[in-house]
Design an enzyme around this catalytic site. Structure first.
Site, PDB file in Angstrom:
ATOM      1  N   SER A  46       0.571  -1.327  -0.708  1.00  0.00           N
ATOM      2  CA  SER A  46       0.487  -0.149   0.042  1.00  0.00           C
ATOM      3  C   SER A  46       0.825   1.245   0.140  1.00  0.00           C
ATOM      4  O   SER A  46       0.032   1.979  -0.782  1.00  0.00           O
ATOM      5  CB  SER A  46      -0.903   0.291   1.022  1.00  0.00           C
ATOM      6  OG  SER A  46      -0.121  -0.366   2.524  1.00  0.00           O
ATOM      7  N   ASP A 247      -3.641   6.831  10.756  1.00  0.00           N
ATOM      8  CA  ASP A 247      -4.005   5.379  11.266  1.00  0.00           C
ATOM      9  C   ASP A 247      -2.320   4.934  11.084  1.00  0.00           C
ATOM     10  O   ASP A 247      -2.637   3.051  11.651  1.00  0.00           O
ATOM     11  CB  ASP A 247      -3.868   4.628   9.639  1.00  0.00           C
ATOM     12  CG  ASP A 247      -3.055   4.726   9.001  1.00  0.00           C
ATOM     13  OD1 ASP A 247      -2.219   5.037   8.697  1.00  0.00           O
ATOM     14  OD2 ASP A 247      -3.707   4.257   7.196  1.00  0.00           O
ATOM     15  N   HIS A 250      -0.111   4.135   7.365  1.00  0.00           N
ATOM     16  CA  HIS A 250       0.617   5.021   6.130  1.00  0.00           C
ATOM     17  C   HIS A 250       1.395   5.797   6.240  1.00  0.00           C
ATOM     18  O   HIS A 250       1.155   6.936   6.822  1.00  0.00           O
ATOM     19  CB  HIS A 250      -0.354   4.795   5.152  1.00  0.00           C
ATOM     20  CG  HIS A 250      -1.463   3.126   4.907  1.00  0.00           C
ATOM     21  ND1 HIS A 250      -2.796   2.866   5.510  1.00  0.00           N
ATOM     22  CD2 HIS A 250      -0.872   2.181   3.505  1.00  0.00           C
ATOM     23  CE1 HIS A 250      -2.537   1.937   5.057  1.00  0.00           C
ATOM     24  NE2 HIS A 250      -1.936   0.875   4.140  1.00  0.00           N
TER      25      HIS A 250
END
Length: 274
Positions: A46, A247, A250
């Site tokens: 990601s 979060d 990331h």
């Protein structure tokens, strides 16, 4: 006399118009087989796919000037396997089941063009990253590996491009289970060796990003494995300490820009044969 003055005015107007046209109008056919591209493969999970600016599943749409679109100079191999002018989010139709935002790719491309415009004329980015993917899913013969190879083949077919490096940012998924973290180094080295063999480039440069975060308790074990890769032409840049999204996993947009610049610096300063 007045007529001569009018002719002179039209002449200067023509010169000015021509100069503007040459410098501002994009006349590049991005699908032309004659357009030779310096190709860079973007792979991993990601943080390579790009989550900068994505909060609670929504991308804020903010694109800093450092990662602006450069028509005809930075291209992207889309999900339909055709070349187009690159723009964030680069992975929107590749990591299609997730919300993509800013990744390191455009910052990287802009930085190498600024850093050495004579060496790099047209940059071709090949997005391949998939959010949440573990190193085992990237093994030879698997879906992600085969997808990368297929896209890499299209990127160079007909002599239209040359693969200069693989940019790799992955490992967060493998911090969850101790067994995955313990086997990470062996699997990562095998992946790099397989990619080089199947891309017919035994010393293909691989620039990898050491983790800034992880999903589990074994972040440092995976980071140690990344720093311990014992292959030539593998360069590691470190994202540890860069700003994270709320979060905690990331990278923020600002941090993604920094990673892209670090990747570019590694290429520009490398003694690897590109």
């Amino acid at each position: 006399m007045a007529n001569n003055g009018l002719k002179l005015s039209f002449f200067f107007l023509f010169i000015i118009s021509y100069e503007y046209w040459v410098n501002h109008v994009n006349i590049v056919d991005t699908n032309s087989a004659d357009l030779v591209k310096d190709v860079f493969i973007l792979a991993g999970q990601s943080n390579m796919a790009g989550r900068g600016g994505v909060i609670d599943g929504y991308w804020d749409g903010v694109i800093p000037p450092e990662i602006r679109t450069r028509p005809g100079k930075i291209l992207r191999l889309g999900g339909d396997l055709s070349w187009e002018d690159a723009a964030e989010p680069l992975h929107s139709d590749i990591d299609a089941n997730k919300t993509c935002g800013v990744g390191p790719g455009m910052a990287f491309a802009n930085a190498i063009l600024r850093g050495d415009p004579r060496r790099f004329a047209v940059v071709g980015l090949v997005p391949c990253a998939i959010g949440g993917s573990g190193i085992e899913e990237w093994s030879r013969g698997g879906r992600l590996y085969d997808g990368l190879m297929r896209r890499a083949g299209v990127a160079v077919e007909g002599g239209g491009g040359k693969i200069r490096a693989v940019l790799w940012f992955q490992g967060e998924r493998d911090t969850v289970n101790r067994s995955d973290a313990e086997s990470y180094k062996e699997k990562l080295q095998r992946l790099f060796m397989d990619l080089r063999a199947d891309l017919n480039s035994p010393l293909l440069p691989v620039i990898q990003v050491a983790l800034a975060s992880g999903e589990g308790a074994y972040v440092e074990m995976v980071r140690e494995a990344q720093h311990g890769i014992e292959l030539p032409n593998v360069i590691t840049v470190d994202a540890k300490g860069l700003e994270l999204q709320p979060d905690g996993l990331h990278l923020s947009t600002r941090a993604q820009l920094r990673v892209g610049e670090m990747l570019a610096h590694a290429i520009l300063q490398s003694n690897c044969s590109l």
